[in-house]
Design an enzyme around this catalytic site. Structure first.
Site, PDB file in Angstrom:
ATOM      1  N   CYS A  17       0.834  -1.252   0.079  1.00  0.00           N
ATOM      2  CA  CYS A  17      -0.068  -0.140   0.154  1.00  0.00           C
ATOM      3  C   CYS A  17       1.025   1.321  -0.006  1.00  0.00           C
ATOM      4  O   CYS A  17       0.592   2.246  -0.718  1.00  0.00           O
ATOM      5  CB  CYS A  17      -0.761   0.010   1.252  1.00  0.00           C
ATOM      6  N   CYS A  20       1.113   4.010   4.716  1.00  0.00           N
ATOM      7  CA  CYS A  20       1.740   4.036   6.030  1.00  0.00           C
ATOM      8  C   CYS A  20       2.951   3.145   6.423  1.00  0.00           C
ATOM      9  O   CYS A  20       2.958   2.127   5.384  1.00  0.00           O
ATOM     10  CB  CYS A  20       0.699   4.160   7.132  1.00  0.00           C
ATOM     11  N   CYS A  94      -8.366  -0.327   7.058  1.00  0.00           N
ATOM     12  CA  CYS A  94      -7.133   0.284   7.063  1.00  0.00           C
ATOM     13  C   CYS A  94      -7.152   0.765   8.620  1.00  0.00           C
ATOM     14  O   CYS A  94      -8.031   1.168   9.230  1.00  0.00           O
ATOM     15  CB  CYS A  94      -7.377   1.722   6.312  1.00  0.00           C
ATOM     16  N   GLN A 218      -8.302  19.490   8.951  1.00  0.00           N
ATOM     17  CA  GLN A 218      -7.573  18.876   9.357  1.00  0.00           C
ATOM     18  C   GLN A 218      -8.064  17.379   9.622  1.00  0.00           C
ATOM     19  O   GLN A 218      -9.133  17.152  10.182  1.00  0.00           O
ATOM     20  CB  GLN A 218      -7.016  19.321  10.820  1.00  0.00           C
ATOM     21  N   TYR A 247      -3.880  31.470   4.414  1.00  0.00           N
ATOM     22  CA  TYR A 247      -3.992  29.985   4.197  1.00  0.00           C
ATOM     23  C   TYR A 247      -5.245  29.560   5.231  1.00  0.00           C
ATOM     24  O   TYR A 247      -4.848  28.573   5.712  1.00  0.00           O
ATOM     25  CB  TYR A 247      -2.883  29.122   4.241  1.00  0.00           C
ATOM     26  N   ASP A 316      -0.603  28.878   7.506  1.00  0.00           N
ATOM     27  CA  ASP A 316      -0.685  27.610   7.501  1.00  0.00           C
ATOM     28  C   ASP A 316      -0.774  27.082   6.056  1.00  0.00           C
ATOM     29  O   ASP A 316      -1.841  26.527   5.805  1.00  0.00           O
ATOM     30  CB  ASP A 316      -1.890  27.086   8.472  1.00  0.00           C
ATOM     31  N   CYS A 343       3.124  21.515   7.949  1.00  0.00           N
ATOM     32  CA  CYS A 343       2.876  20.047   7.651  1.00  0.00           C
ATOM     33  C   CYS A 343       4.203  19.561   7.088  1.00  0.00           C
ATOM     34  O   CYS A 343       4.094  18.289   6.630  1.00  0.00           O
ATOM     35  CB  CYS A 343       1.531  19.743   7.306  1.00  0.00           C
TER      36      CYS A 343
HETATM   37  N1  SAH Z   1      -5.597  26.891   8.323  1.00  0.00           N
HETATM   38  C1  SAH Z   1      -6.629  25.934   7.768  1.00  0.00           C
HETATM   39  C2  SAH Z   1      -6.165  25.283   6.332  1.00  0.00           C
HETATM   40  C3  SAH Z   1      -4.791  24.952   6.126  1.00  0.00           C
HETATM   41  S1  SAH Z   1      -4.563  23.926   4.724  1.00  0.00           S
HETATM   42  C4  SAH Z   1      -6.965  24.766   8.706  1.00  0.00           C
HETATM   43  O1  SAH Z   1      -6.186  24.529   9.808  1.00  0.00           O
HETATM   44  O2  SAH Z   1      -7.995  24.095   8.623  1.00  0.00           O
HETATM   45  C5  SAH Z   1      -3.873  25.147   3.454  1.00  0.00           C
HETATM   46  C6  SAH Z   1      -4.925  26.079   2.810  1.00  0.00           C
HETATM   47  O3  SAH Z   1      -4.434  27.039   1.992  1.00  0.00           O
HETATM   48  C7  SAH Z   1      -5.885  25.340   1.901  1.00  0.00           C
HETATM   49  O4  SAH Z   1      -7.231  25.575   2.144  1.00  0.00           O
HETATM   50  C8  SAH Z   1      -5.653  25.983   0.510  1.00  0.00           C
HETATM   51  O5  SAH Z   1      -6.782  26.013  -0.280  1.00  0.00           O
HETATM   52  C9  SAH Z   1      -5.035  27.192   0.738  1.00  0.00           C
HETATM   53  N2  SAH Z   1      -4.233  27.763  -0.043  1.00  0.00           N
HETATM   54  C10 SAH Z   1      -3.223  27.429  -0.899  1.00  0.00           C
HETATM   55  N3  SAH Z   1      -2.515  28.400  -1.402  1.00  0.00           N
HETATM   56  C11 SAH Z   1      -3.105  29.413  -1.057  1.00  0.00           C
HETATM   57  C12 SAH Z   1      -2.730  30.819  -1.597  1.00  0.00           C
HETATM   58  N4  SAH Z   1      -1.722  31.062  -2.331  1.00  0.00           N
HETATM   59  N5  SAH Z   1      -3.302  31.839  -0.629  1.00  0.00           N
HETATM   60  C13 SAH Z   1      -4.279  31.636  -0.044  1.00  0.00           C
HETATM   61  N6  SAH Z   1      -4.789  30.342   0.364  1.00  0.00           N
HETATM   62  C14 SAH Z   1      -4.122  29.291  -0.348  1.00  0.00           C
END
Ligand code: SAH
Length: 391
Positions: A17, A20, A94, A218, A247, A316, A343
């Site tokens: 797979c 993981c 899984c 998440q 983000y 993020d 991440c």
């Molecule tokens: N902070 C949120 C999402 C994090 S994931 C949480 O904790 O749930 C990262 C996010 O960045 C995604 O939703 C993606 O659509 C967004 N993203 C990616 N590139 C971007 C950009 N250039 N400008 C703004 N957002 C963006």
């Protein structure tokens, strides 16, 4: 749970797979290796790196489960592609995915077989049923099933949905997503709601969030609370700050911080996520937050050109990390603090070098294990403006 219990969990698919590496080492060893990985990538930018905050129970933590449909001889199967190939490894139970989601995927696979629906073939681009995505609100127990098809026509649709709901009354919404492109992206742009509201809700840190099929959320709900608490602490808010949540997805981090800030601006590229974010703010009666559907770099650059400033920026980004242009745009708003939720320690390290050139120094890093039995690790850290001349 004792070490022996953890080690007794074995998976029949692990050799092929590739998603993981369960069973290869103890969870404790894995956490130690993850810390070492973080030290390798960001050690030279951050003086203090804490131990990885591990999961209490590192199994069945994924609240979002995806499988691709295929056919092996006459049998419809659901699973994952063997790495680098179009060969499907059937996975029906899984150890890291939510067990209810796995059961739903098994039922849908049987229904495709009994309704004699055509399974999509990646190589020829022909067929109908492509993927399934199941999402569950860990706290509300609401469940969304997204059936990804190659065309809008879905023979026996009503009976199919009725059978699925009969077998799994716990499902709260079913969405058909149409993806007619030959692409590795799972979701296409068109959607039809087949049952329910078309989204699920979950409760996190006392707030209620709606999550649409394409919005990011998440995957490990228990550890998300650990992560967000750290993010709130790292932001060092006193109630007076103008915060940017870059983000921001459906607005989770910004909303969790809003009670301790003067104002929060969430910036997110995905329009469906921004729609969710706006609905979420309203639903939770949060009035000091607003959301912008835009590229974070472009929007912050415009803010700075208009003479606007921010006190704290939370960022993020996806695994690919940020960009040098983003770092410059963030620095141009002159925040005293930047909280980075990452991440991917590798892109985090690269981005910290750029922030260093702008005068921002990392204080202390808190790795959090959101993805047990995979090589991925989340890291949260805060940077302070220390002045460019100290470079
Ligand atoms: N902070 C949120 C999402 C994090 S994931 C949480 O904790 O749930 C990262 C996010 O960045 C995604 O939703 C993606 O659509 C967004 N993203 C990616 N590139 C971007 C950009 N250039 N400008 C703004 N957002 C963006």
């Amino acid at each position: 749970m004792g070490k022996a219990d953890r080690e007794s969990q074995t998976c029949p698919y692990v050799a092929r797979c590739g998603a993981c590496h369960i069973g290869e080492k103890s969870y404790e060893e894995e956490l130690a290796e993850k810390k070492a990985q973080v030290v390798t990538h960001i050690g030279k930018y951050c003086g203090k790196i804490n131990d990885v905050a591990g999961m209490y129970y590192p199994y069945h933590y994924r609240n979002k489960v995806h499988a691709v449909f295929g056919r092996i001889k006459d049998e419809v199967v659901a699973g994952t592609y063997e790495e680098g190939t179009h060969t499907i490894i059937p996975v029906s139970d899984c150890l890291i995915e939510d067990a209810q989601a796995s059961a739903i995927i098994r039922t849908v696979t049987e229904l495709i077989q009994s309704f004699k629906l055509w399974v999509y073939n990646e190589d020829t681009g022909r067929g109908l049923m492509r993927h399934i995505l199941v999402r569950k609100g860990a706290s509300t127990k609401q469940i969304m099933v997204v059936l990804v098809t190659a065309s809008p026509e879905f023979p026996h649709k009503n009976n199919f949905v009725a059978e699925l709901r009969r077998a799994h009354p716990e499902i709260t919404t079913i969405v058909q997503n149409i993806n007619d492109r030959q692409t590795t992206m799972v979701l296409g742009e068109r959607e039809k709601i087949l049952f329910g509201q078309g989204y699920i809700e979950d409760v996190l840190m006392g707030l209620r969030f709606r999550i649409s099929p394409s919005s990011f959320y998440q995957v490990n709900s228990a550890q998300t609370q650990v992560l967000y608490k750290r993010a709130i602490q790292a932001a060092g808010l006193t109630g007076k700050e103008r915060v940017i949540d870059a983000y921001c997805g459906i607005g989770t981090i910004g909303m969790c911080m809003s009670a301790k800030a003067a104002h929060v601006t969430g910036i997110e590229l995905n329009a469906q996520a921004v729609k969710d974010a706006k609905a979420n703010a309203k639903r939770n009666h949060i009035n000091n937050i607003h959301f912008i559907a835009a590229d974070a770099t472009e929007y912050m650059t415009r803010m700075s050109q208009n003479g606007e400033r921010a006190d704290v920026i939370v960022m993020d980004p996806p695994r690919s990390g940020s960009t040098e242009a983003f770092v410059k745009a963030a620095a141009s708003l002159k925040p005293s603090r930047i909280v980075y939720v990452s991440c991917n320690p590798e892109t985090l390290g690269r981005d910290l070098a750029w922030f260093g050139r702008e005068g921002y120094r990392a204080q202390e890093a808190f790795p959090v294990d959101m993805f047990g039995f995979t090589e991925h690790v989340e890291v949260i850290l805060s940077m302070k403006y220390c002045g460019k001349e100290k470079n």
